[in-house]
Scaffold this active site. Structure first.
Site, PDB file in Angstrom:
ATOM      1  N   ASP A   1       0.712  -1.206  -0.129  1.00  0.00           N
ATOM      2  CA  ASP A   1       0.112  -0.586  -0.248  1.00  0.00           C
ATOM      3  C   ASP A   1       0.746   1.152  -0.008  1.00  0.00           C
ATOM      4  O   ASP A   1       2.036   1.551   0.663  1.00  0.00           O
ATOM      5  CB  ASP A   1      -0.860  -0.525   1.440  1.00  0.00           C
TER       6      ASP A   1
ATOM      7  N   ASP B   1      -1.757   5.749  -6.614  1.00  0.00           N
ATOM      8  CA  ASP B   1      -2.132   4.937  -5.405  1.00  0.00           C
ATOM      9  C   ASP B   1      -1.764   3.549  -5.637  1.00  0.00           C
ATOM     10  O   ASP B   1      -2.957   3.449  -6.648  1.00  0.00           O
ATOM     11  CB  ASP B   1      -4.026   5.484  -3.936  1.00  0.00           C
TER      12      ASP B   1
END
Length: 462
Positions: A134, A344
């Site tokens: 992440d 992201d």
């Protein structure tokens, strides 16, 4: 047995690509995975629910549930960055071609939309743990023994047992490391254990209200045999609540001091990259360190300036300047992109400012007019198609252009469509920061180099 498992993976991957080529022969190309670069540390990356995942979970959430979690995550990112989008462009300082490592990475499709997993070793002796990657968070964590009933979710692998590791160390509450954690976003005070010791506690709440708390600790992290990170700061989680899947934890790749990237900057130089595979049976990689300037892996990148939000060091921000559909640039004013886009790995659907999304949707629907448009049903995606009865489907190419002139042609269909839906959504007004989701990033090697202040894209990397 291992050979048979590999053969199944190859056959499934081959079958998928055959279907894609039959659907869109002129728009999609199958490319081999990236070759090994001795200058970097790399590990495999694969689909969380795919046949090649080392710790596959059953019971994949529905598309609607995954999109609900994805929207919650996106809203959290936008909210966190709201009012703080005056990002600064980093100076173009040189970063050396230091040694690195590469880890296989795999695509998964559940749990707060954190879609991709890698398998690492933690502790001495090393115990394998499969964790989500992440770039939108920093502190890494795994579930740890002991966990009272109901305080940890069920995972595929055994819980990590710190008492069985000779290199595990909990961080005292009254320490510089704990004070630094408390000064950031992940401090949660102190916790008392048997014997009266006061230990540093971490706490994280994600966008969908899933939480994890536990003891902030250090441990030996084995990226792959012979590549070790000593005294790696991570969370030993003993209280987890929320919609978690059966993964073992999370690997934070954001820009704050707690992330793996920051903690290993002296070892690997700071840059890192990944390639997200387009299918559940495909494999990509997570690599720490910059490609050697003399290697093939360093060629073929298109670069754009990286922007940072000083008050939110986690996020990596780039600036879109244009979008084209079917080779035709869309009439979008530059002001629509002025707030920037967070890139992201954990968000699925790209969120565009209102004006940009309206132009993209109109052009895409026009190009797809021969197919039946379905009514919105999941609350997020509004451009979905019924391809029933069509042997061949023609999907227009979508290209994104960034500041500095870098243009990437998204993979078709894997980088444009999700379950027959356009993988874009409106993200609010034009002064709202947007998010480039992981669907658009598929098959590209995405290189983050904070030292040079750039993000690079290399097509056909996995």
């Amino acid at each position: 047995m291992a050979y048979c498992h590999l053969l199944v993976c190859i056959l499934l991957c081959s079958s998928y690509y055959s279907i894609v080529l039959a659907v869109n022969l002129n728009k999609f190309a199958v490319v081999p995975a990236t070759s090994s670069d001795p200058n970097r540390a790399s590990v495999p990356l694969v689909h969380r629910h795919g046949p090649c995942a080392p710790s596959a979970a059953s019971g994949k959430p529905s598309l609607a549930e995954r999109l609900r979690r994805d929207r919650a995550r996106a809203n959290y990112i936008v909210t966190k960055a709201a009012g703080r989008t005056a990002a600064t462009t980093l100076s173009d300082t040189a970063a050396g071609d230091g040694g690195g490592t590469s880890i296989p990475a795999f695509l998964g499709d559940s749990v707060d939309s954190l879609e991709y997993v890698v398998t690492l070793g933690i502790g001495t002796p090393a115990v394998q743990q499969t964790v989500l990657i992440d770039t939108g968070s920093d502190l890494s964590w795994v579930q740890c023994k002991p966990c009272d009933a109901g305080e940890c979710y069920a995972q595929k692998d055994p819980l990590f047992d710190p008492s069985s590791s000779s290199s595990y160390a909990s961080i005292p509450c009254n320490s510089d490391a704990c004070r630094k954690l408390e000064a950031g976003s992940y401090g949660h005070g102190c916790t008392s254990v048997s014997g009266g010791a006061s230990l540093c506690e971490y706490g994280i709440e994600y966008g969908n209200r899933a939480t994890t708390t536990g003891v902030y600790s250090t441990e030996t992290l084995t990226l792959k045999p012979g590549v070790v990170v000593a005294s790696f700061g991570f969370g030993c989680g003993d209280h987890q609540h929320g919609p978690y899947d059966k993964f073992d934890g999370l690997l934070g790749l954001g820009g704050a001091p707690e992330s793996l990237v920051s903690q290993t900057s002296s070892q690997f130089g700071g840059p890192f990259s990944y390639c997200l595979p387009p299918t559940s049976g495909g494999a990509g990689f997570l690599a720490l360190g910059a490609p050697n300037s003399r290697s093939n892996a360093a060629a073929g990148f298109s670069f754009t300036p990286m922007r940072r939000i000083p008050s939110v060091p986690t996020f990596y921000v780039v600036t879109l300047t244009g979008i084209s559909v079917g080779g035709e640039p869309l009439a979008i004013p530059p002001s629509a992109f002025s707030s920037g886009m967070v890139i992201d790995s954990g968000t699925v659907i790209t969120g565009l400012p209102a004006t940009a999304y309206a132009a993209l949707r109109s052009a895409f629907r026009s190009a797809m007019s021969e197919y039946r448009l379905l009514p919105p049903s999941n609350g997020v995606l509004d451009t979905c198609y019924d391809f029933t009865g069509h042997t061949n489907v023609t999907v227009p190419k979508v290209a994104l252009t960034f500041s500095g002139g870098a243009t990437i042609d998204l993979a078709v269909p894997a980088g444009v469509l999700v379950d027959g839906c356009l993988a874009f959504a409106g993200a609010g007004t034009d002064n709202t920061i947007g998010i480039i989701g992981n669907v658009n990033q598929r098959t590209f090697e995405v290189l983050y180099d904070s030292g040079k202040g750039i993000v690079g894209f290399r097509a056909g990397a996995c």
